[in-house]
Motif scaffolding. Structure first.
Motif, mmCIF file in Angstrom:
data_model
loop_
_atom_site.group_PDB
_atom_site.id
_atom_site.type_symbol
_atom_site.label_atom_id
_atom_site.label_comp_id
_atom_site.label_asym_id
_atom_site.label_seq_id
_atom_site.Cartn_x
_atom_site.Cartn_y
_atom_site.Cartn_z
ATOM 1 N N MET A 116 -8.103 -25.669 88.316
ATOM 2 C CA MET A 116 -9.534 -25.350 88.399
ATOM 3 C C MET A 116 -10.453 -26.553 88.217
ATOM 4 S SD MET A 116 -10.250 -23.546 84.713
ATOM 5 C CE MET A 116 -8.685 -22.850 84.230
ATOM 6 N N TRP B 130 -3.780 -19.085 90.189
ATOM 7 C CA TRP B 130 -4.833 -19.256 91.197
ATOM 8 C C TRP B 130 -5.339 -20.688 91.172
ATOM 9 C CZ3 TRP B 130 -9.250 -20.807 88.735
ATOM 10 C CH2 TRP B 130 -9.591 -20.262 87.500
ATOM 11 N N MET B 131 -6.043 -21.075 92.209
ATOM 12 C CA MET B 131 -6.728 -22.370 92.219
ATOM 13 C C MET B 131 -8.099 -22.173 92.828
ATOM 14 S SD MET B 131 -5.085 -24.604 95.331
ATOM 15 C CE MET B 131 -3.424 -24.617 94.723
ATOM 16 N N ASN B 132 -8.988 -23.100 92.534
ATOM 17 C CA ASN B 132 -10.294 -23.053 93.187
ATOM 18 C C ASN B 132 -10.402 -24.246 94.140
ATOM 19 O OD1 ASN B 132 -10.858 -25.251 91.539
ATOM 20 N ND2 ASN B 132 -12.158 -24.108 90.131
ATOM 21 N N SER B 133 -11.613 -24.594 94.541
ATOM 22 C CA SER B 133 -11.756 -25.648 95.548
ATOM 23 C C SER B 133 -11.278 -27.005 95.040
ATOM 24 C CB SER B 133 -13.211 -25.741 96.016
ATOM 25 O OG SER B 133 -14.043 -26.185 94.962
ATOM 26 N N LYS C 257 -2.881 -14.650 96.368
ATOM 27 C CA LYS C 257 -4.236 -15.126 96.052
ATOM 28 C C LYS C 257 -4.526 -16.467 96.745
ATOM 29 C CE LYS C 257 -6.535 -13.044 93.655
ATOM 30 N NZ LYS C 257 -7.493 -12.003 94.122
ATOM 31 N N LEU D 279 -7.084 -17.621 99.918
ATOM 32 C CA LEU D 279 -8.003 -18.768 99.881
ATOM 33 C C LEU D 279 -7.795 -19.687 101.088
ATOM 34 C CD1 LEU D 279 -8.234 -20.303 96.286
ATOM 35 C CD2 LEU D 279 -10.024 -19.171 97.606
ATOM 36 N N ILE E 90 -9.428 -17.900 104.157
ATOM 37 C CA ILE E 90 -10.900 -17.874 104.262
ATOM 38 C C ILE E 90 -11.478 -19.278 104.464
ATOM 39 C CG2 ILE E 90 -11.206 -15.725 102.976
ATOM 40 C CD1 ILE E 90 -12.148 -17.353 100.585
ATOM 41 N N SER F 293 -6.232 -8.928 89.678
ATOM 42 C CA SER F 293 -6.632 -9.625 90.906
ATOM 43 C C SER F 293 -8.159 -9.788 90.977
ATOM 44 C CB SER F 293 -6.132 -8.846 92.122
ATOM 45 O OG SER F 293 -6.572 -9.451 93.302
ATOM 46 N N ALA G 62 -9.165 -12.537 88.678
ATOM 47 C CA ALA G 62 -8.920 -13.853 89.291
ATOM 48 C C ALA G 62 -10.051 -14.212 90.259
ATOM 49 C CB ALA G 62 -7.573 -13.853 90.006
ATOM 50 N N ASP G 63 -10.488 -13.255 91.074
ATOM 51 C CA ASP G 63 -11.599 -13.519 92.008
ATOM 52 C C ASP G 63 -12.851 -13.957 91.247
ATOM 53 O OD1 ASP G 63 -10.056 -12.824 94.169
ATOM 54 O OD2 ASP G 63 -10.909 -10.818 94.409
ATOM 55 N N ALA H 151 -12.985 -15.216 88.202
ATOM 56 C CA ALA H 151 -12.748 -16.498 87.526
ATOM 57 C C ALA H 151 -12.805 -17.671 88.500
ATOM 58 C CB ALA H 151 -11.391 -16.460 86.819
ATOM 59 N N ILE H 152 -12.234 -17.481 89.690
ATOM 60 C CA ILE H 152 -12.295 -18.569 90.691
ATOM 61 C C ILE H 152 -13.751 -18.846 91.046
ATOM 62 C CG2 ILE H 152 -11.730 -19.224 93.066
ATOM 63 C CD1 ILE H 152 -9.156 -17.479 92.760
ATOM 64 N N THR I 153 -15.593 -20.464 88.036
ATOM 65 C CA THR I 153 -15.240 -21.871 87.758
ATOM 66 C C THR I 153 -15.791 -22.804 88.833
ATOM 67 O OG1 THR I 153 -13.032 -21.596 88.764
ATOM 68 C CG2 THR I 153 -13.189 -21.361 86.363
ATOM 69 N N GLU I 154 -15.904 -22.285 90.069
ATOM 70 C CA GLU I 154 -16.569 -23.102 91.106
ATOM 71 C C GLU I 154 -18.003 -23.433 90.669
ATOM 72 O OE1 GLU I 154 -15.036 -24.350 93.455
ATOM 73 O OE2 GLU I 154 -13.615 -22.987 94.396
ATOM 74 N N ARG J 156 -16.485 -27.147 99.528
ATOM 75 C CA ARG J 156 -16.240 -25.734 99.829
ATOM 76 C C ARG J 156 -16.386 -24.827 98.604
ATOM 77 N NH1 ARG J 156 -11.823 -28.629 100.930
ATOM 78 N NH2 ARG J 156 -11.938 -28.455 103.171
ATOM 79 N N GLY J 157 -16.849 -25.371 97.466
ATOM 80 C CA GLY J 157 -16.961 -24.599 96.230
ATOM 81 C C GLY J 157 -17.907 -23.413 96.329
ATOM 82 N N PHE K 168 -19.012 -21.994 99.025
ATOM 83 C CA PHE K 168 -18.488 -21.081 100.041
ATOM 84 C C PHE K 168 -17.435 -20.153 99.432
ATOM 85 C CE2 PHE K 168 -15.102 -20.141 103.091
ATOM 86 C CZ PHE K 168 -15.806 -19.440 104.051
ATOM 87 N N ILE K 169 -16.499 -20.727 98.666
ATOM 88 C CA ILE K 169 -15.451 -19.913 98.042
ATOM 89 C C ILE K 169 -16.070 -18.974 97.004
ATOM 90 C CG2 ILE K 169 -13.459 -20.009 96.468
ATOM 91 C CD1 ILE K 169 -12.539 -22.501 97.982
ATOM 92 N N SER L 220 -17.511 -16.113 98.740
ATOM 93 C CA SER L 220 -16.548 -15.288 99.477
ATOM 94 C C SER L 220 -15.833 -14.264 98.599
ATOM 95 C CB SER L 220 -15.483 -16.177 100.137
ATOM 96 O OG SER L 220 -16.080 -17.064 101.040
ATOM 97 N N LEU L 221 -15.669 -14.567 97.323
ATOM 98 C CA LEU L 221 -14.817 -13.741 96.471
ATOM 99 C C LEU L 221 -15.574 -12.685 95.673
ATOM 100 C CD1 LEU L 221 -12.358 -16.467 95.137
ATOM 101 C CD2 LEU L 221 -12.044 -14.882 97.034
#
Lengths: 114, 139
Positions: A21, A53-56, A84, A88, A91, B36, B39-40, B42-43, B46-47, B107-108, B110-111, B114-115
């Motif tokens: 992250m 999971w990972m982010n950008s 997951k 990513l 998308i 799940s 996770a969406d 949290a992602i 965190t972005e 892309r932060g 954008f992601i 998206s989630l």
């Protein structure tokens, strides 16, 4: 995130675990991948089976590493993609950039057929 | 489902990102939110926290980031507030454009968008930019 690595048949397999992250762990992974290039290790598989999971930030590390490997006549492939992370990659259209495999063995095998 | 309202303020460093993630995930886990969906959220969060630390607050370690988590009526709202001067999210280059696909960054947002169901930016008086994400829970 924890990061283990092992080598088989001239292919280095990285096994990150947890979440990617940003922050010091992500920096460590980034540095390790670039050290591999410096050590002339250019066939890399990242086994993502243990990554929640990972982010950008994580995607950025993979892209940077892929580009570095390919610019040095190497390659980086992904194995054991979780649902997951697959989502990513889809998308962000990065699914068109990375070569992905269902297992590490398949990914290792793909290097020998190249 | 129980309701919840919590707030965490972290010093402006990515070293505190894991703490912020744990704050969000552990609070949602106690409410039994699907893994799940957590996770969406949290992602996405965190972005936006990375964005607040690196861009909103410009990496200034004397600043802080505030994270507010609220669960009410099967809706999760996470607000991330920095102490920066703000930015225009509409001028961010399209990360899906062919020429941007291999870029390491960009892309932060954008992601993050998206989630979740909603992402909006406004200002919080006395602080700076406030990014708010909303995720509707099923059922």
């Amino acid at each position: 995130m924890k990061l283990n690595s092992r080598e088989t048949g001239g292919v280095v397999i990285l096994e990150p675990k947890g979440k990617i992250m940003g922050g010091p762990d992500a920096t460590a992974m980034h540095e390790m991948l670039h050290e591999l290039v410096a050590a002339d290790k250019k066939r890399i598989i990242v086994d993502l089976g243990g990554v929640d999971w990972m982010n950008s930030t994580g995607l950025g590390i993979l892209i940077s590493s892929l580009t570095t490997m390919r610019n040095n006549n190497g390659d980086l492939k992904l194995a054991n993609i979780t649902e997951k992370i697959q989502s990513l990659l889809t998308i962000t259209k990065l699914v068109t950039v990375f070569e992905t495999f269902d297992s590490v063995d398949d990914a290792v095998g793909s290097f020998s057929t190249n | 489902m129980k309701e919840l309202k919590r707030e965490l303020i972290i010093p402006n460093s990515q070293n505190n990102l894991a703490e912020a993630d744990d704050f969000i995930e552990s609070n949602l886990e106690t409410l039994g939110v699907d893994k799940s969906l957590i996770a969406d959220i949290a992602i996405s969060a965190t972005e936006l926290i990375n964005n607040a630390i690196l861009h909103g607050n410009g990496g200034d370690t004397s600043k802080q980031v505030k994270i507010r988590l609220e669960v009410e009526n099967k809706t999760v709202i996470v607000e991330i507030v920095d102490q920066g001067k703000g930015f225009d999210p509409t001028i961010i280059p399209d990360p899906l454009a062919e020429e941007n696909l291999l870029k390491e960054v960009g892309r932060g947002i954008f992601i993050a968008r998206s989630l979740v169901d909603e992402l909006r930016f406004d200002r919080e008086p006395g602080w700076g930019t406030k990014a708010s994400i909303t995720k509707y829970l099923p059922g």
